[in-house]
Design an enzyme around this catalytic site. Structure first.
Site, mmCIF file in Angstrom:
data_model
loop_
_atom_site.group_PDB
_atom_site.id
_atom_site.type_symbol
_atom_site.label_atom_id
_atom_site.label_comp_id
_atom_site.label_asym_id
_atom_site.label_seq_id
_atom_site.Cartn_x
_atom_site.Cartn_y
_atom_site.Cartn_z
ATOM 1 N N ARG A 2 13.225 89.979 52.921
ATOM 2 C CA ARG A 2 13.481 88.541 53.088
ATOM 3 C C ARG A 2 12.642 87.767 52.084
ATOM 4 O O ARG A 2 11.631 88.261 51.582
ATOM 5 C CB ARG A 2 13.097 88.075 54.494
ATOM 6 N N GLY A 3 13.028 86.534 51.834
ATOM 7 C CA GLY A 3 12.208 85.606 51.053
ATOM 8 C C GLY A 3 11.884 86.116 49.658
ATOM 9 O O GLY A 3 12.721 86.738 48.990
ATOM 10 N N ASN A 53 3.449 92.409 49.101
ATOM 11 C CA ASN A 53 3.989 91.055 49.244
ATOM 12 C C ASN A 53 3.949 90.557 50.687
ATOM 13 O O ASN A 53 3.928 89.346 50.919
ATOM 14 C CB ASN A 53 5.444 91.061 48.732
ATOM 15 N N ALA A 54 3.899 91.478 51.655
ATOM 16 C CA ALA A 54 4.009 91.067 53.065
ATOM 17 C C ALA A 54 2.919 90.067 53.412
ATOM 18 O O ALA A 54 1.752 90.282 53.096
ATOM 19 C CB ALA A 54 3.913 92.285 53.975
ATOM 20 N N ASP A 69 -1.124 78.790 60.660
ATOM 21 C CA ASP A 69 -1.836 77.599 60.211
ATOM 22 C C ASP A 69 -2.380 76.781 61.374
ATOM 23 O O ASP A 69 -1.696 76.553 62.374
ATOM 24 C CB ASP A 69 -0.901 76.683 59.396
ATOM 25 N N GLN A 112 -5.650 76.100 56.597
ATOM 26 C CA GLN A 112 -5.377 77.510 56.264
ATOM 27 C C GLN A 112 -6.642 78.288 55.910
ATOM 28 O O GLN A 112 -6.634 79.067 54.945
ATOM 29 C CB GLN A 112 -4.426 77.588 55.064
ATOM 30 N N TYR A 151 -5.572 82.015 55.897
ATOM 31 C CA TYR A 151 -4.643 82.393 54.817
ATOM 32 C C TYR A 151 -5.327 82.274 53.448
ATOM 33 O O TYR A 151 -5.204 83.165 52.598
ATOM 34 C CB TYR A 151 -3.424 81.475 54.907
ATOM 35 N N GLY A 204 3.152 79.377 43.949
ATOM 36 C CA GLY A 204 2.969 78.070 44.561
ATOM 37 C C GLY A 204 3.905 77.958 45.754
ATOM 38 O O GLY A 204 4.196 78.954 46.432
HETATM 39 N N1 CAA Z 1 -6.075 66.487 53.740
HETATM 40 C C1 CAA Z 1 -6.818 65.677 54.500
HETATM 41 N N2 CAA Z 1 -6.495 65.364 55.764
HETATM 42 C C2 CAA Z 1 -5.379 65.899 56.268
HETATM 43 C C3 CAA Z 1 -4.565 66.763 55.511
HETATM 44 C C4 CAA Z 1 -4.942 67.037 54.194
HETATM 45 N N3 CAA Z 1 -4.229 67.855 53.402
HETATM 46 N N4 CAA Z 1 -3.531 67.139 56.280
HETATM 47 C C5 CAA Z 1 -3.693 66.547 57.475
HETATM 48 N N5 CAA Z 1 -4.816 65.793 57.459
HETATM 49 C C6 CAA Z 1 -5.363 64.984 58.546
HETATM 50 C C7 CAA Z 1 -4.259 64.203 59.247
HETATM 51 O O1 CAA Z 1 -4.007 62.992 58.552
HETATM 52 C C8 CAA Z 1 -4.863 63.979 60.615
HETATM 53 O O2 CAA Z 1 -5.796 62.977 60.559
HETATM 54 P P1 CAA Z 1 -5.754 61.794 61.642
HETATM 55 O O3 CAA Z 1 -5.859 62.480 62.972
HETATM 56 O O4 CAA Z 1 -6.946 60.966 61.304
HETATM 57 O O5 CAA Z 1 -4.439 61.121 61.421
HETATM 58 C C9 CAA Z 1 -5.663 65.265 60.859
HETATM 59 O O6 CAA Z 1 -5.889 65.844 59.552
HETATM 60 C C10 CAA Z 1 -4.905 66.258 61.712
HETATM 61 O O7 CAA Z 1 -3.691 66.576 61.023
HETATM 62 P P2 CAA Z 1 -2.433 67.080 61.765
HETATM 63 O O8 CAA Z 1 -1.973 66.084 62.763
HETATM 64 O O9 CAA Z 1 -1.462 67.547 60.742
HETATM 65 O O10 CAA Z 1 -3.037 68.302 62.576
HETATM 66 P P3 CAA Z 1 -2.244 69.389 63.282
HETATM 67 O O11 CAA Z 1 -3.249 70.172 64.054
HETATM 68 O O12 CAA Z 1 -1.060 68.857 63.996
HETATM 69 O O13 CAA Z 1 -1.657 70.274 62.084
HETATM 70 C C11 CAA Z 1 -1.686 71.710 60.230
HETATM 71 C C12 CAA Z 1 -2.506 70.777 61.110
HETATM 72 C C13 CAA Z 1 -1.128 72.865 61.070
HETATM 73 C C14 CAA Z 1 -2.617 72.271 59.207
HETATM 74 C C15 CAA Z 1 -0.525 70.961 59.582
HETATM 75 O O14 CAA Z 1 -1.031 69.841 58.900
HETATM 76 C C16 CAA Z 1 0.213 71.826 58.595
HETATM 77 O O15 CAA Z 1 1.048 72.647 58.959
HETATM 78 N N6 CAA Z 1 -0.067 71.685 57.300
HETATM 79 C C17 CAA Z 1 0.560 72.473 56.255
HETATM 80 C C18 CAA Z 1 -0.300 73.612 55.868
HETATM 81 C C19 CAA Z 1 0.333 74.310 54.677
HETATM 82 O O16 CAA Z 1 0.526 73.762 53.607
HETATM 83 N N7 CAA Z 1 0.653 75.595 54.837
HETATM 84 C C20 CAA Z 1 1.274 76.321 53.786
HETATM 85 C C21 CAA Z 1 2.296 77.241 54.383
HETATM 86 S S1 CAA Z 1 3.296 77.998 53.107
HETATM 87 C C22 CAA Z 1 2.277 79.102 52.410
HETATM 88 O O17 CAA Z 1 1.172 79.305 52.791
HETATM 89 C C23 CAA Z 1 2.846 79.835 51.244
HETATM 90 C C24 CAA Z 1 2.000 79.734 50.055
HETATM 91 O O18 CAA Z 1 1.343 80.727 49.689
HETATM 92 C C25 CAA Z 1 1.984 78.503 49.285
#
Ligand code: CAA
Length: 240
Positions: free
Chosen positions: A12-13, A82-83, A88, A144, A147, A178
């Site tokens: 997948r992916g 790759n797995a 998060d 993360q 991760y 990315g």
């Molecule tokens: N920088 C600074 N502050 C941030 C922020 C950031 N990047 N993201 C969120 N915040 C803040 C929010 O504004 C919030 O502040 P307030 O309460 O003052 O409004 C606080 O942090 C809490 O944020 P959330 O409400 O989002 O918190 P949550 O617990 O509901 O979720 C999270 C947190 C799970 C990390 C969610 O923000 C999320 O899923 N983020 C994406 C993470 C991401 O990019 N993952 C990549 C997955 S893909 C991958 O990993 C593949 C790869 O190799 C690239």
């Protein structure tokens, strides 16, 4: 040349695209998967690539799989780790289980499969290992710590093992994708993802084949002078 390639998370992916591109490059590919039987069966039927189900975080399961592949298909001389999974959460909300699952699956699997295939590559005097890291292992990412630590670990692991492999014609490189248009990235909350994409200079998410082409390049028979490197493929989001 027809060599045996193992691609973890290869049905997948990003992994599926890596499997297909390696097959197109003349390799005999075995793709592993952990859970999604339907996707794996559809992938195997579409491509003719053998799909094997086992947990890459489990050393004994990896050992049994490598033995089976070696006996039935041949010595694995191309390995693509790759797995990967995400669990998060901000640090306060992250449980020890979320930490362990990501470390074991994303980084532990690299140890398991490199450890189990390295001697075979030495005997063949040929090996190409590509470990899939991440932009988030290079730059960090809010939510993360698990991760980012695992992927950052992959980058260090790669450079250390490259030094051990060099005299056996075993190259060890990393690709650091990315944000790529896969299920993993689609699971990011839409408002968060929108902000991330806005920071990508080329203005779009990556496609799986953008990453797969890098893997084919690094695993080529004649790519023997490229080792210990990290190829960032991220649309310019992080220049490292
Ligand atoms: N920088 C600074 N502050 C941030 C922020 C950031 N990047 N993201 C969120 N915040 C803040 C929010 O504004 C919030 O502040 P307030 O309460 O003052 O409004 C606080 O942090 C809490 O944020 P959330 O409400 O989002 O918190 P949550 O617990 O509901 O979720 C999270 C947190 C799970 C990390 C969610 O923000 C999320 O899923 N983020 C994406 C993470 C991401 O990019 N993952 C990549 C997955 S893909 C991958 O990993 C593949 C790869 O190799 C690239």
């Amino acid at each position: 040349m027809n060599r045996v390639a193992l691609v973890t998370g290869g049905t997948r992916g990003i992994g599926a695209e890596i499997s297909k591109e390696l097959q197109a490059a003349g390799r005999t590919v075995v793709a592993t998967y952990a859970h999604n039987d339907d996707a794996a069966q559809a992938f195997a039927a579409e491509t003719g690539i053998k799909a094997m189900k086992f947990d890459v975080a489990d050393y004994e399961a990896c050992e049994a799989a490598v033995k089976k592949i070696t006996a039935e298909v041949g010595t694995i001389t191309i390995l693509v780790n790759n797995a990967g999974i995400t669990r998060d959460a901000t640090l306060s909300k992250m449980t020890r289980k979320m930490w362990d699952e990501v470390m074991d699956t994303n980084l532990g699997s690299c140890f398991n499969l490199c450890h189990l295939t390295f001697d075979g590559m030495k005997a063949e005097k040929f090996g190409r290992i590509v470990n899939i890291g991440s932009i988030n292992g290079q730059a960090g990412q809010y939510g993360q710590v698990n991760y980012a630590a695992a992927k950052s670990g992959i980058h260090g692991f790669t450079k250390a093992l490259a030094q051990e492999g060099a005299r056996f014609n075993i190259t060890v490189n990393a690709v650091a994708p990315g944000y790529v248009d896969t299920d993993m990235v689609r699971a990011v909350p839409p408002d968060v993802l929108q902000k991330i994409v806005a920071r990508i200079p080329v203005g779009r998410l990556g496609h799986a084949d953008d990453i797969a082409r890098g893997v084919v390049f690094l695993t080529a028979d004649h790519a023997d002078f490229i080792t210990g490197s990290t190829l960032s493929i991220n649309g310019g989001q992080h220049m490292y």
